[in-house]
Scaffold this motif. Structure first.
Motif, PDB file in Angstrom:
ATOM      1  N   HIS A  74      72.809  89.822 110.056  1.00  0.00           N
ATOM      2  CA  HIS A  74      72.953  88.451 110.516  1.00  0.00           C
ATOM      3  C   HIS A  74      71.973  88.146 111.648  1.00  0.00           C
ATOM      4  O   HIS A  74      71.424  87.044 111.720  1.00  0.00           O
ATOM      5  CB  HIS A  74      74.384  88.210 110.991  1.00  0.00           C
ATOM      6  CG  HIS A  74      74.592  86.844 111.554  1.00  0.00           C
ATOM      7  ND1 HIS A  74      74.461  85.709 110.807  1.00  0.00           N
ATOM      8  CD2 HIS A  74      74.886  86.440 112.815  1.00  0.00           C
ATOM      9  CE1 HIS A  74      74.686  84.650 111.562  1.00  0.00           C
ATOM     10  NE2 HIS A  74      74.942  85.064 112.781  1.00  0.00           N
ATOM     11  N   ASP A  75      71.759  89.091 112.553  1.00  0.00           N
ATOM     12  CA  ASP A  75      70.800  88.874 113.626  1.00  0.00           C
ATOM     13  C   ASP A  75      69.390  88.697 113.080  1.00  0.00           C
ATOM     14  O   ASP A  75      68.625  87.878 113.575  1.00  0.00           O
ATOM     15  CB  ASP A  75      70.831  90.046 114.621  1.00  0.00           C
ATOM     16  CG  ASP A  75      72.131  90.056 115.419  1.00  0.00           C
ATOM     17  OD1 ASP A  75      72.774  88.985 115.512  1.00  0.00           O
ATOM     18  OD2 ASP A  75      72.505  91.127 115.928  1.00  0.00           O
ATOM     19  N   GLY A  76      69.029  89.469 112.050  1.00  0.00           N
ATOM     20  CA  GLY A  76      67.715  89.290 111.450  1.00  0.00           C
ATOM     21  C   GLY A  76      67.564  87.936 110.812  1.00  0.00           C
ATOM     22  O   GLY A  76      66.508  87.316 110.844  1.00  0.00           O
ATOM     23  N   LYS A  77      68.635  87.432 110.205  1.00  0.00           N
ATOM     24  CA  LYS A  77      68.585  86.099 109.609  1.00  0.00           C
ATOM     25  C   LYS A  77      68.591  85.015 110.669  1.00  0.00           C
ATOM     26  O   LYS A  77      68.052  83.937 110.487  1.00  0.00           O
ATOM     27  CB  LYS A  77      69.783  85.937 108.663  1.00  0.00           C
ATOM     28  CG  LYS A  77      69.790  84.602 107.913  1.00  0.00           C
ATOM     29  CD  LYS A  77      70.989  84.525 107.000  1.00  0.00           C
ATOM     30  CE  LYS A  77      71.011  83.212 106.242  1.00  0.00           C
ATOM     31  NZ  LYS A  77      72.168  83.102 105.349  1.00  0.00           N
ATOM     32  N   LYS A  78      69.193  85.330 111.819  1.00  0.00           N
ATOM     33  CA  LYS A  78      69.351  84.327 112.858  1.00  0.00           C
ATOM     34  C   LYS A  78      68.064  84.076 113.619  1.00  0.00           C
ATOM     35  O   LYS A  78      67.893  83.007 114.203  1.00  0.00           O
ATOM     36  CB  LYS A  78      70.466  84.772 113.806  1.00  0.00           C
ATOM     37  CG  LYS A  78      70.803  83.785 114.902  1.00  0.00           C
ATOM     38  CD  LYS A  78      71.877  84.363 115.798  1.00  0.00           C
ATOM     39  CE  LYS A  78      72.170  83.420 116.954  1.00  0.00           C
ATOM     40  NZ  LYS A  78      73.188  83.978 117.861  1.00  0.00           N
ATOM     41  N   THR A  79      67.146  85.048 113.639  1.00  0.00           N
ATOM     42  CA  THR A  79      65.984  84.916 114.504  1.00  0.00           C
ATOM     43  C   THR A  79      65.122  83.723 114.108  1.00  0.00           C
ATOM     44  O   THR A  79      64.792  82.892 114.944  1.00  0.00           O
ATOM     45  CB  THR A  79      65.158  86.200 114.446  1.00  0.00           C
ATOM     46  OG1 THR A  79      64.900  86.519 113.067  1.00  0.00           O
ATOM     47  CG2 THR A  79      65.902  87.345 115.103  1.00  0.00           C
ATOM     48  N   TRP A  80      64.772  83.590 112.838  1.00  0.00           N
ATOM     49  CA  TRP A  80      63.884  82.503 112.446  1.00  0.00           C
ATOM     50  C   TRP A  80      64.609  81.166 112.446  1.00  0.00           C
ATOM     51  O   TRP A  80      63.999  80.142 112.766  1.00  0.00           O
ATOM     52  CB  TRP A  80      63.268  82.789 111.084  1.00  0.00           C
ATOM     53  CG  TRP A  80      64.191  82.615 109.913  1.00  0.00           C
ATOM     54  CD1 TRP A  80      64.978  83.552 109.336  1.00  0.00           C
ATOM     55  CD2 TRP A  80      64.397  81.401 109.182  1.00  0.00           C
ATOM     56  NE1 TRP A  80      65.675  83.013 108.295  1.00  0.00           N
ATOM     57  CE2 TRP A  80      65.334  81.687 108.171  1.00  0.00           C
ATOM     58  CE3 TRP A  80      63.886  80.112 109.280  1.00  0.00           C
ATOM     59  CZ2 TRP A  80      65.779  80.740 107.272  1.00  0.00           C
ATOM     60  CZ3 TRP A  80      64.322  79.153 108.390  1.00  0.00           C
ATOM     61  CH2 TRP A  80      65.256  79.467 107.389  1.00  0.00           C
ATOM     62  N   THR A  81      65.896  81.135 112.088  1.00  0.00           N
ATOM     63  CA  THR A  81      66.625  79.868 112.140  1.00  0.00           C
ATOM     64  C   THR A  81      66.802  79.400 113.579  1.00  0.00           C
ATOM     65  O   THR A  81      66.658  78.207 113.875  1.00  0.00           O
ATOM     66  CB  THR A  81      67.990  80.027 111.464  1.00  0.00           C
ATOM     67  OG1 THR A  81      68.712  81.107 112.080  1.00  0.00           O
ATOM     68  CG2 THR A  81      67.826  80.320 109.987  1.00  0.00           C
ATOM     69  N   LYS A  82      67.120  80.338 114.460  1.00  0.00           N
ATOM     70  CA  LYS A  82      67.247  79.972 115.867  1.00  0.00           C
ATOM     71  C   LYS A  82      65.923  79.458 116.415  1.00  0.00           C
ATOM     72  O   LYS A  82      65.877  78.444 117.125  1.00  0.00           O
ATOM     73  CB  LYS A  82      67.713  81.190 116.672  1.00  0.00           C
ATOM     74  CG  LYS A  82      67.845  80.912 118.162  1.00  0.00           C
ATOM     75  CD  LYS A  82      68.238  82.165 118.922  1.00  0.00           C
ATOM     76  CE  LYS A  82      67.066  83.136 118.995  1.00  0.00           C
ATOM     77  NZ  LYS A  82      67.363  84.289 119.882  1.00  0.00           N
TER      78      LYS A  82
END
Length: 580
Positions: free
Chosen positions: A500-508
């Motif tokens: 989830h953190d890996g997915k969150k980086t670009w969206t954030k």
């Protein structure tokens, strides 16, 4: 409440404390159902706010009737009743503010709670900025009224001397006590706040409908044309003497009066903006009277306002937003210099419309991209009732109605007058893009405000933990088996968190870049109309179709709400930037 009620209340609190670790959802439901936090969206007064609400409603309706009577039939009210009524309202408000600031606020236990969501740093700074420009406006207004004192009624000449201390005291009240949840002298406090709110709204409505300055400028233009026509036709001396006597009550007869009138003409939108913002904050204070706040880290998010920009690596949004700011400052200066010159007036309108026709599509694309990122990220919405969040959304939508209405009226005027005129197509394109940009930005901001900051990760962890959760068996497990199951659970939970953190980086990062660009763009679209740039009033299309008085009221209703919308959007986008 009797002793049995107190015993039941204490026992319920004890049960809630015992279940705090086991049932957090039920505990949150208990906080939401707290009797002090009743719905805020419906303004109609009820319960404890009935007396003060009815007082404010009746005072507001009486003031609105007087102001409307002055606007539609100025010769009917011969004793300046609207001005006298506003002076009485401001005098009563000043007395209540002095009572609260000098005596009531110093009483022990009057304010045991603070609403840290009310009166944020951004809103407070903007309010003080509007107050400073409004005080400067009063200086120009006093000079103008003194220069024209033979032609102005005494109540209008006296009004700045009462309005200035009213505005200064209200600014200090909101700066120092906007977060107060007052628990003593509730009836007097609510009634006083309602009187102040009614005074703000009546003064705002009076400023919206007060078109004497612009009518005076239009009449002077017509008189100058008549005077030049008489000179060219070699009229007799009696006609020239009559025109000279008619200029006795015109500001053009004095250079100092022209300076004061120009300053008043430029700064008067700040006064309307101040009354709108101050009225909203006074309304929040009125709702917070008697409110009990649950303890929690409400103020920690305000300290993160600029840390996200410094540490989050926001680059592209800041660079593009800075370009929008720089270009906007250049457009603003050129427009102010050229719009007063007959040869360059059309060029000034072309520069203004060209800048907005380039910026608003970019803002619309950013809002649309942010909504797509929301769909990919799939965070859950916040549950429960949040009065401050509901008020933020209500103010955002209500303020956007000003620009939406002005765009629709301008669109109708452009269609009726015709697009073959030099500014017809530009004004129509500007109105259509304004509608598109406002709608998309409202959707982006409102969806972002209702998203939960970290509920998506918790749901994933719960789902994965339920998959690997050991099922109940008849035979008891050995300690070694239980350790193996726990280690499998912890390993898969950490893997889910990393995913989830890996997915969150670009969206954030995408949300932060979009918010940074929209913040700077809204700041520039806020500054341009706030400092007196009103091409929709000056280009003549609306005045030609709707008439001078009607179009003046429409612009004065729409432009302050538009400026307030941009300012409120900046605050909401900063909150989205932090919570991304």
């Amino acid at each position: 409440m009797n002793d049995n009620g107190l015993t039941e209340l204490d026992s319920s609190r004890g049960k809630a404390g015992n279940l705090q670790n086991d049932e957090p959802v039920k505990n949150s439901e208990l906080q939401i159902q707290e009797p002090e936090q009743d719905p805020v969206l419906v303004w109609v007064p009820s319960g404890r706010r009935l007396i003060s609400g009815l007082l404010g409603l009746n005072v507001l309706l009486l003031g609105a009737a007087l102001v409307a009577g002055q606007a539609f039939n100025p010769e009917g009210l011969k004793h300046q009743e609207p001005q006298v009524f506003m002076l009485l309202l401001m005098g009563a408000s000043i007395l209540w503010m002095l009572w609260y600031l000098l005596w009531a606020s110093k009483q022990p236990g009057i304010c045991p709670h603070k609403d840290h969501h009310a009166g944020g740093i951004t809103v407070t700074v903007v309010l003080m900025l509007f107050a400073a420009f409004s005080l400067l406006l009063y200086i120009f207004r006093v000079g103008y009224l003194i220069s024209m004192r033979e032609c102005k009624p005494a109540a209008k000449v006296l009004s700045p001397f009462i309005e200035a201390p009213f505005l200064a005291l209200q600014t200090y009240l909101l700066w120092a006590h906007s977060k107060d949840c007052i628990h003593r002298h509730k009836i007097i406090t609510r009634s006083g706040l309602m009187v102040i709110l009614a005074a703000d709204l009546v003064l705002w409505l009076n400023a919206v409908t007060e078109d004497t300055i612009h009518e005076e400028i239009e009449l002077e233009k017509e008189d100058r044309l008549d005077f030049s026509n008489i000179n060219s036709s070699e009229a007799d001396s009696s006609d020239l003497a009559g025109l000279a006597n008619s200029t006795w009550c015109q500001c053009s007869a004095s250079a100092g009066c022209l300076i004061f009138r120009k300053g008043f003409e430029i700064l008067y939108p700040f006064n309307m903006e101040f009354y709108l913002m101050a009225g909203c904050l006074i309304y929040v204070m009125w709702k917070n009277v008697g409110r009990r706040m649950s303890p929690g880290p409400h103020h920690e998010s305000q300290k993160l306002t600029f840390q996200v920009v410094y540490q989050g690596g926001v680059i592209y949004g800041l660079v593009l937003g800075a370009l929008v700011l720089a270009a906007g400052v250049a457009v603003f200066i050129l427009y102010q210099v050229w719009v007063g010159q007959q040869q360059l007036r059309l060029t000034a309108f072309h520069i203004f419309y060209g800048y907005h026709l380039a910026v608003m599509p970019a803002m619309s694309l950013c809002s649309l991209g942010g909504m797509l990122v929301y769909r990919l990220e799939r965070r859950a919405n916040e549950g429960g009732h949040n009065p401050t969040r509901s008020l933020d959304v209500l103010l955002l939508v209500a303020a956007s109605l000003g620009q939406l209405a002005l765009s629709y009226f301008s669109l109708v005027a452009a269609l009726a007058v015709g697009t073959q005129r030099p500014l017809g197509e530009l004004d129509m394109s500007y109105s259509l893009l304004s509608l598109l940009e406002l709608i998309l930005q409202n959707i982006f901001i409102i969806e972002g405000l209702h998203r939960h900051p970290n509920l998506f990760a918790k749901r994933k962890e719960k789902q994965r933990s339920s998959i690997f959760k050991p099922k109940k068996k008849v035979a008891a497990q050995t300690p070694e088996e239980r350790k193996t199951d726990v280690s499998l659970l912890e390993g898969n939970t950490s893997a889910a968190a990393e995913e989830h953190d890996g997915k969150k980086t670009w969206t954030k990062r995408a949300i932060q870049e979009i918010c940074a660009f929209l913040i700077l763009s809204n700041v520039m679209l806020w500054v341009i109309p706030a400092f007196g740039v009103h091409p929709q009033f000056e280009n003549g299309l609306g005045k030609q179709f709707f008439g001078f008085s009607v179009w003046f009221v429409l612009v004065n209703l729409g432009q302050p709400l538009s400026v307030f919308y941009r300012m409120h959007s900046v605050g909401a986008l900063m909150e989205l930037l932090i919570s991304a």
